[in-house]
Design a protein around this motif. Sequence first.
Motif, PDB file in Angstrom:
ATOM      1  N   LEU A 195      30.692  15.037  12.166  1.00  0.00           N
ATOM      2  CA  LEU A 195      29.539  14.435  11.510  1.00  0.00           C
ATOM      3  C   LEU A 195      28.582  14.604  12.338  1.00  0.00           C
ATOM      4  CD1 LEU A 195      31.132  11.726   9.393  1.00  0.00           C
ATOM      5  CD2 LEU A 195      30.671  13.793   8.616  1.00  0.00           C
ATOM      6  N   CYS A 208      33.315  14.029  16.883  1.00  0.00           N
ATOM      7  CA  CYS A 208      33.138  13.870  15.653  1.00  0.00           C
ATOM      8  C   CYS A 208      32.266  14.820  14.915  1.00  0.00           C
ATOM      9  CB  CYS A 208      32.574  12.358  15.216  1.00  0.00           C
ATOM     10  SG  CYS A 208      32.036  12.033  13.258  1.00  0.00           S
ATOM     11  N   GLU A 235      28.807   6.466  10.835  1.00  0.00           N
ATOM     12  CA  GLU A 235      28.726   5.727   9.812  1.00  0.00           C
ATOM     13  C   GLU A 235      27.521   4.521   9.749  1.00  0.00           C
ATOM     14  OE1 GLU A 235      33.200   6.461   8.391  1.00  0.00           O
ATOM     15  OE2 GLU A 235      32.747   4.672   9.310  1.00  0.00           O
ATOM     16  N   GLN A 252      32.755   8.719  14.892  1.00  0.00           N
ATOM     17  CA  GLN A 252      32.642   8.504  13.472  1.00  0.00           C
ATOM     18  C   GLN A 252      32.065   7.103  12.858  1.00  0.00           C
ATOM     19  OE1 GLN A 252      35.970   9.819  10.890  1.00  0.00           O
ATOM     20  NE2 GLN A 252      35.434   8.300   9.259  1.00  0.00           N
ATOM     21  N   ARG A 253      32.467   6.395  13.357  1.00  0.00           N
ATOM     22  CA  ARG A 253      32.099   4.986  13.064  1.00  0.00           C
ATOM     23  C   ARG A 253      30.539   4.683  13.533  1.00  0.00           C
ATOM     24  NH1 ARG A 253      33.722   0.099  11.531  1.00  0.00           N
ATOM     25  NH2 ARG A 253      35.116   1.112  10.202  1.00  0.00           N
ATOM     26  N   THR A 297      39.969   6.073   7.721  1.00  0.00           N
ATOM     27  CA  THR A 297      39.334   6.119   6.416  1.00  0.00           C
ATOM     28  C   THR A 297      37.815   6.031   6.510  1.00  0.00           C
ATOM     29  OG1 THR A 297      41.373   5.196   5.724  1.00  0.00           O
ATOM     30  CG2 THR A 297      39.512   4.809   4.586  1.00  0.00           C
ATOM     31  N   PRO A 298      37.129   6.980   5.860  1.00  0.00           N
ATOM     32  CA  PRO A 298      35.597   6.729   5.900  1.00  0.00           C
ATOM     33  C   PRO A 298      34.976   5.311   5.429  1.00  0.00           C
ATOM     34  CG  PRO A 298      36.360   8.685   4.948  1.00  0.00           C
ATOM     35  CD  PRO A 298      37.379   8.014   4.984  1.00  0.00           C
ATOM     36  N   ASN A 299      33.929   4.743   6.021  1.00  0.00           N
ATOM     37  CA  ASN A 299      33.359   3.497   5.681  1.00  0.00           C
ATOM     38  C   ASN A 299      34.599   2.351   5.212  1.00  0.00           C
ATOM     39  OD1 ASN A 299      30.667   4.499   5.681  1.00  0.00           O
ATOM     40  ND2 ASN A 299      31.337   5.901   3.930  1.00  0.00           N
ATOM     41  N   ASP A 300      35.597   2.075   6.166  1.00  0.00           N
ATOM     42  CA  ASP A 300      36.557   1.274   5.941  1.00  0.00           C
ATOM     43  C   ASP A 300      36.276  -0.086   6.089  1.00  0.00           C
ATOM     44  OD1 ASP A 300      38.885  -0.158   5.672  1.00  0.00           O
ATOM     45  OD2 ASP A 300      40.061   1.187   6.992  1.00  0.00           O
TER      46      ASP A 300
END
Length: 288
Positions: free
Chosen positions: A71, A69, A159, A155-156, A130-133
């Motif tokens: 990020l 990721c 987040e 990614q999660r 999808t970001p921040n789903d």
Amino acid sequence: SPNLLRILSQYATDPIQSKTLASMATTSNRAPLDLLDILKQFDSCKPPLAHVLEYLPIQKCRYYSISTCHLEDPKKIQICFNVVQWMQGEKVMKGIASDWLRSQSQRTIPCDVPSYPPIFIRPSDQFRLTPNDPNPIIFVCMGTGISPLLAFLRQRRYELQHPNASNLGPIWMFYGCKDDDHFWHRQEIEDMISNGVLAKLILSKSKIHGRHVQDEIIAHASSVIKLMQSSGSIYACGYIPCMNKLITSDLKSSSQERGEHCWKQPSRNLASWKVQSMLHLGMSDSLS
């Protein structure tokens, strides 16, 4: 190829070898041939390298999904791959790209002339998390198909370390592998379960339990359908036989067995999921 064999026959200085190569070029049911073996067997054939290269097939790009990721670490790219090998007669054949990657990953002594293969990134506009789903998410994968989904889990994880983490929807993952030795990134995934990144892992080990991903999805059909009815999304990647049938017909039959009638028109549901971006199918990675 027949053309290459005909060219090789012209460079063989031994008349018998030249005639044999020419005959091989016209044989349609011959066994697969390896260029190196041919040159060893027909030692009088010494063609110029440039002429041989003209008749060799152009190597295609190998695509591998990124499992990191950006990020978490924008300077690092990681991939998952299987080393491809098969038997051709009594000879072990190896995948060109996968065997080279294996040799590079196992290198312990620095090379005087390091290898820099041409690498490029092919963006995917459709297969991305999808970001921040806030809605439920279902991952389905087999083997190295876990690679992009591992990137989504990372990614999660990122987040969850930031504000609004309490609004994120749960992630379920159906993962198929042969056995414990083929459970990719096992420790990291188990840590993600403990840390709440992954809500539920349904693991199928085909060599141990004789069950596959599709078997587990059918067994959990009721939960899968309920998650999808709660605005959920499915992300599936890797070689999963008959993916469309797996997601539609199998779930339909399973839900009917349980007396659930919410799955009357699976083809319409599938089309609706795609239109609403609720179903995301990733490409299979390279197999050579």
